[in-house]
Design an enzyme around this catalytic site. Structure first.
Site, PDB file in Angstrom:
ATOM      1  N   GLU A  67      -1.515   1.377   0.284  1.00 48.62           N
ATOM      2  CA  GLU A  67      -0.620   1.771   1.367  1.00 48.62           C
ATOM      3  C   GLU A  67       0.834   1.489   1.012  1.00 48.62           C
ATOM      4  O   GLU A  67       1.172   0.409   0.521  1.00 48.62           O
ATOM      5  CB  GLU A  67      -0.994   0.989   2.626  1.00 48.62           C
ATOM      6  CG  GLU A  67      -0.096   1.247   3.820  1.00 48.62           C
ATOM      7  CD  GLU A  67      -0.501   0.426   5.028  1.00 48.62           C
ATOM      8  OE1 GLU A  67      -0.235   0.860   6.151  1.00 48.62           O
ATOM      9  OE2 GLU A  67      -1.108  -0.658   4.847  1.00 48.62           O
ATOM     10  N   CYS A  79      10.212   4.003  -5.318  1.00 46.85           N
ATOM     11  CA  CYS A  79       8.927   3.833  -5.984  1.00 46.85           C
ATOM     12  C   CYS A  79       8.363   5.211  -6.313  1.00 46.85           C
ATOM     13  O   CYS A  79       8.998   6.232  -6.054  1.00 46.85           O
ATOM     14  CB  CYS A  79       7.958   3.043  -5.105  1.00 46.85           C
ATOM     15  SG  CYS A  79       7.512   3.896  -3.564  1.00 46.85           S
ATOM     16  N   GLY A 108       3.526  -3.260  -0.617  1.00 44.03           N
ATOM     17  CA  GLY A 108       4.296  -4.090  -1.534  1.00 44.03           C
ATOM     18  C   GLY A 108       3.442  -4.899  -2.483  1.00 44.03           C
ATOM     19  O   GLY A 108       3.753  -6.052  -2.777  1.00 44.03           O
ATOM     20  N   ASP A 141       1.413  -9.612  -7.697  1.00 40.52           N
ATOM     21  CA  ASP A 141       0.445  -8.612  -7.232  1.00 40.52           C
ATOM     22  C   ASP A 141      -0.777  -9.346  -6.718  1.00 40.52           C
ATOM     23  O   ASP A 141      -1.500  -9.975  -7.492  1.00 40.52           O
ATOM     24  CB  ASP A 141       0.065  -7.671  -8.376  1.00 40.52           C
ATOM     25  CG  ASP A 141      -0.754  -6.469  -7.916  1.00 40.52           C
ATOM     26  OD1 ASP A 141      -1.302  -6.509  -6.799  1.00 40.52           O
ATOM     27  OD2 ASP A 141      -0.841  -5.487  -8.680  1.00 40.52           O
ATOM     28  N   ARG A 143      -3.202  -7.834  -4.762  1.00 39.97           N
ATOM     29  CA  ARG A 143      -4.183  -6.873  -4.287  1.00 39.97           C
ATOM     30  C   ARG A 143      -5.587  -7.150  -4.826  1.00 39.97           C
ATOM     31  O   ARG A 143      -5.749  -7.622  -5.941  1.00 39.97           O
ATOM     32  CB  ARG A 143      -3.767  -5.451  -4.670  1.00 39.97           C
ATOM     33  CG  ARG A 143      -2.557  -4.953  -3.922  1.00 39.97           C
ATOM     34  CD  ARG A 143      -2.089  -3.607  -4.453  1.00 39.97           C
ATOM     35  NE  ARG A 143      -1.589  -3.715  -5.828  1.00 39.97           N
ATOM     36  CZ  ARG A 143      -1.128  -2.687  -6.533  1.00 39.97           C
ATOM     37  NH1 ARG A 143      -1.149  -1.464  -6.007  1.00 39.97           N
ATOM     38  NH2 ARG A 143      -0.675  -2.860  -7.764  1.00 39.97           N
TER      39      ARG A 143
END
Length: 222
Positions: A67, A79, A108, A141, A143
């Site tokens: 997202e 981006c 982000g 990061d 994620r």
């Protein structure tokens, strides 16, 4: 609908997602079926946009898309997210089969919208995208792709052709039991605003991007 046999197979593992809604979704790129999944871990709802028949298939064209409100909705030039989203949907629609997983809660690279906007302000002061996160005491990061892997398994997909430049996505799917039979380059042409951002991802984050000198540079005013 999600595959019942695949769903049953997931019960042996720690289940992270539940399929909660399905509907036809016509888009400017073509018609998809939208499957909404609810995360048991954090309550976030993810969306799988599916074109054609993928259950039981090998080498399905897949994009894991994090997202990005600024890029996907507002068309931010800072981006490459919005362009990558459109490119993935176009490639899937042209193929006639495939899946785009829209992974919410990953704004982000996992730091959230407010922190991402603050990171933008720090980048305007001279930091790159990596240092802007670190300066806020945040991970570069954070994620996770375990839920994405389970969604693909729930859809009955046997293996994937992954549209990605991020080696962590490939490794995460493989580790979760989703074979990646091919990686497809998913790179956009840089503009004046995201040129340094893309180079930072290549040099400091290991993304599999062609060096900027090998790309056709364009101004965002074109």
């Amino acid at each position: 609908m999600p595959n019942s046999h695949a769903s049953a197979a997931l019960e042996g593992a720690t289940r992270l997602v539940d399929a909660v809604a399905t509907s036809r979704l016509p888009t400017r790129h073509g018609e998809f079926t939208a499957h909404v999944y609810h995360s048991r871990r954090d309550g976030v709802e993810h969306v799988a946009l599916v074109a054609g028949e993928v259950t039981g298939h090998e080498a399905v064209l897949v994009r894991l898309h994090s997202e990005c409100l600024t890029g996907d909705v507002f068309g931010s030039l800072r981006c490459d997210c919005g362009e990558q989203l459109d490119m993935a949907l176009e490639r899937i629609a042209k193929k006639g089969t495939g899946v785009l997983l829209y992974l919410r809660g990953q704004e982000g690279r996992g730091i959230g919208l407010a922190h991402k906007i603050q990171a933008y302000a720090l980048q305007d002061q001279g930091m790159d995208t990596v240092d802007a996160n670190v300066a806020q005491g945040l991970p570069i990061d954070s994620r996770s792709y375990e839920a994405a892997a389970q969604i693909l398994q729930d859809l009955g997909i046997k293996s994937v052709r992954l549209m990605s430049n991020n080696p962590k996505k490939l490794a995460a799917l493989e580790a979760a039991g989703v074979p990646v039979v091919e990686r497809l380059v998913h790179q956009v042409v840089p503009n004046a605003e995201n040129r340094h951002y893309l180079e930072t991802k290549r040099v400091r984050m290991g993304h599999m991007l062609a060096p900027d000198t090998h790309l056709n540079y364009r101004s965002h005013n074109e």
